[in-house]
Design a protein around this motif. Structure first.
Motif, PDB file in Angstrom:
ATOM      1  N   UNK A   1       0.843  -1.201   0.000  1.00 43.90           N
ATOM      2  CA  UNK A   1       0.000   0.000   0.000  1.00 43.90           C
ATOM      3  C   UNK A   1       0.877   1.250   0.000  1.00 43.90           C
ATOM      4  N   UNK A   2       1.901   1.242   0.863  1.00 43.29           N
ATOM      5  CA  UNK A   2       2.798   2.401   0.976  1.00 43.29           C
ATOM      6  C   UNK A   2       3.606   2.580  -0.309  1.00 43.29           C
TER       7      UNK A   2
ATOM      8  N   UNK B   1       3.448   5.915  -2.725  1.00 43.62           N
ATOM      9  CA  UNK B   1       4.627   6.744  -2.989  1.00 43.62           C
ATOM     10  C   UNK B   1       4.936   6.788  -4.489  1.00 43.62           C
ATOM     11  N   UNK B   2       4.758   5.661  -5.181  1.00 44.61           N
ATOM     12  CA  UNK B   2       5.006   5.635  -6.629  1.00 44.61           C
ATOM     13  C   UNK B   2       4.017   6.540  -7.349  1.00 44.61           C
TER      14      UNK B   2
ATOM     15  N   UNK C   1       2.059  12.258  -9.696  1.00 42.84           N
ATOM     16  CA  UNK C   1       0.946  13.197  -9.564  1.00 42.84           C
ATOM     17  C   UNK C   1       1.217  14.365  -8.622  1.00 42.84           C
ATOM     18  N   UNK C   2       1.960  14.137  -7.540  1.00 42.60           N
ATOM     19  CA  UNK C   2       2.260  15.189  -6.555  1.00 42.60           C
ATOM     20  C   UNK C   2       3.714  15.077  -6.095  1.00 42.60           C
TER      21      UNK C   2
ATOM     22  N   UNK D   1      -4.226   6.967   0.910  1.00 44.51           N
ATOM     23  CA  UNK D   1      -3.442   5.758   0.699  1.00 44.51           C
ATOM     24  C   UNK D   1      -4.116   4.957  -0.411  1.00 44.51           C
ATOM     25  N   UNK D   2      -3.323   4.326  -1.259  1.00 37.75           N
ATOM     26  CA  UNK D   2      -3.860   3.572  -2.386  1.00 37.75           C
ATOM     27  C   UNK D   2      -3.707   2.075  -2.131  1.00 37.75           C
ATOM     28  N   UNK D   3      -4.828   1.397  -2.021  1.00 40.74           N
ATOM     29  CA  UNK D   3      -4.788  -0.065  -1.923  1.00 40.74           C
ATOM     30  C   UNK D   3      -4.603  -0.618  -3.329  1.00 40.74           C
TER      31      UNK D   3
END
Length: 415
Positions: free
Chosen positions: A84-85, A89-90, A95-96, A178-180
């Motif tokens: 997830x982390x 981060x990728x 994007x940001x 957070x992106x699952x």
């Protein structure tokens, strides 16, 4: 075989899952949306009959744990791991783009974030980390990110909680979720399906039972039928004072967990009775275990010997009180609309909880209720006419006559 899973998640999580649910053709999902994770404890009590429950994260699962323990089906939650982390981060790098030391992150396990940073060679930069758990108030988490951005220490917040994300956005702060990873969600649902299938497999294993009275005081046929109906068992009369029961582990376990049911078996008989059950990998083993369990019983008690030779009993062995009246507002509403008696509606609910499949026929319900086919069909018609049950198919296990309709209930039965 289709596995039906109740999914509890935020609006964003469910929207994302819907976009690739077609990749899981063997799973049918019922969606339940919460605004904040603590809402999950109330949602659990209104989910419709299903094979398992899947939580979008550990927070909603922990909040709902007390309700989950009462469910007759397994549950699973999506864990926040290093993938997830890494994925988050990728995504940020595209994007940001933000320096690591200018990030504020609320996370369940900060050590996993540090491990990822070490793996990608970021030894010298550390984000602002807040370890979160169910003891934290949402306001504390919002304040953590807000204060760091307002004093210039942080430029971007990464949050694990959708409600925090929404609050920070509404307040004009820079924030991402957070992106699952899609692969993690799919694996989580496949694991949930596996749990459901294993649970069904265990529940469907054979269970043998015995009912015994003294030779001078035979048990009534009505009492035998009452006990057999409660565990959906077939019975064989071995002698005037002994009956054999053939059922499944799931049905027996459900009955033994209900003290009021056991009490009604043991206390309302005109003569003292003994009840024993045995589990096993084969009918022979289960029968022997039931006989061994019977040797431990005394008047008006019940024992169970499992396949691993674990002797459980005597039942009832708990002071837990079971509520015998139903004051659930939804069931009161259903009773009024369908004109079903509270007793019959309560029996339908118990029937649903007892079964390990969401599908059933009128015959299944008839056997459980111990009423005529006409009465059973009248009950089902009232439920279907008002949308509380639906016909989802039909079966024909015989060569002549009409096919049997297959039903599914359409209201919560786990509360």
């Amino acid at each position: 075989m289709i596995t039906r899973i109740a999914v509890l998640g935020s609006a964003n999580f469910i929207k994302r899952l819907r976009s690739f649910e077609h990749e899981l053709p063997s799973i049918k999902m019922d969606y339940y949306t919460y605004n904040i994770p603590s809402d999950a404890k109330d949602i659990v009590s209104i989910i419709k009959p299903c094979d398992a429950v899947f939580f979008s994260g550990s927070f909603p699962f922990y909040y709902a744990q007390e309700s989950v323990l009462k469910l007759p089906i397994p549950s699973f939650y999506l864990k926040q791991d290093e993938s997830v982390i890494t994925t988050t981060l990728l995504s940020l790098s595209f994007t940001h783009p933000t320096a690591i030391h200018k990030l504020s992150v609320d996370i369940i396990d900060p050590a996993s974030a540090m491990s990822v940073l070490e793996d990608i060679g970021q030894f010298n930069e550390t984000p602002f980390l807040m370890k979160i758990d169910t003891s934290f108030d949402l306001e504390e988490i919002v304040a953590f990110h807000t204060n760091l951005q307002k004093n210039g220490s942080s430029l971007l917040a990464i949050t694990s909680i959708h409600a925090v994300y929404q609050r920070l956005r509404d307040n004009g702060l820079s924030v991402v979720r957070m992106i699952d990873p899609k692969s993690s969600i799919i694996k989580g649902l496949e694991d949930t399906k596996s749990l459901a299938l294993l649970f069904k497999s265990q529940s469907a294993k054979i269970a043998i039972g015995y009912i015994q009275t003294s030779k001078s005081q035979a048990i009534s046929e009505d009492k035998v039928k009452q006990i057999a109906a409660a565990i959906q068992a077939n019975t064989v009369k071995e002698a005037d004072n002994l009956y054999s029961l053939f059922s499944t582990q799931g049905n027996v376990e459900e009955a033994l967990n209900n003290n009021s049911m056991i009490n009604s078996w043991l206390s309302s008989s005109s003569s003292p009775i003994k009840i024993a059950f045995g589990y096993g990998k084969t009918v022979i083993e289960a029968t022997q275990n039931a006989k061994d369990a019977l040797s431990y019983t005394t008047d008006n008690t019940a024992y169970l010997l499992t396949g691993s030779k674990e002797l459980l009993g005597p039942f009832p062995n708990s002071n837990r009180q079971v509520e015998l009246k139903n004051s659930d507002p939804l069931l009161v509403q259903i009773a009024k609309q369908t004109t079903l008696s509270p007793a019959n509606l309560s029996k339908v609910v118990k029937f649903s909880r007892l079964r390990k499949s969401t599908e059933f026929t009128a015959y299944d319900l008839e056997v459980y209720l111990q009423v005529s086919r006409r009465t059973t069909e009248r009950i089902l018609k009232k439920l279907t006419d008002h949308g509380y049950a639906q016909i989802i198919g039909e079966e024909m296990t015989y060569q002549q006559g009409r096919p049997r309709a297959i039903y599914e209930l359409n209201f919560p039965t786990y509360s």
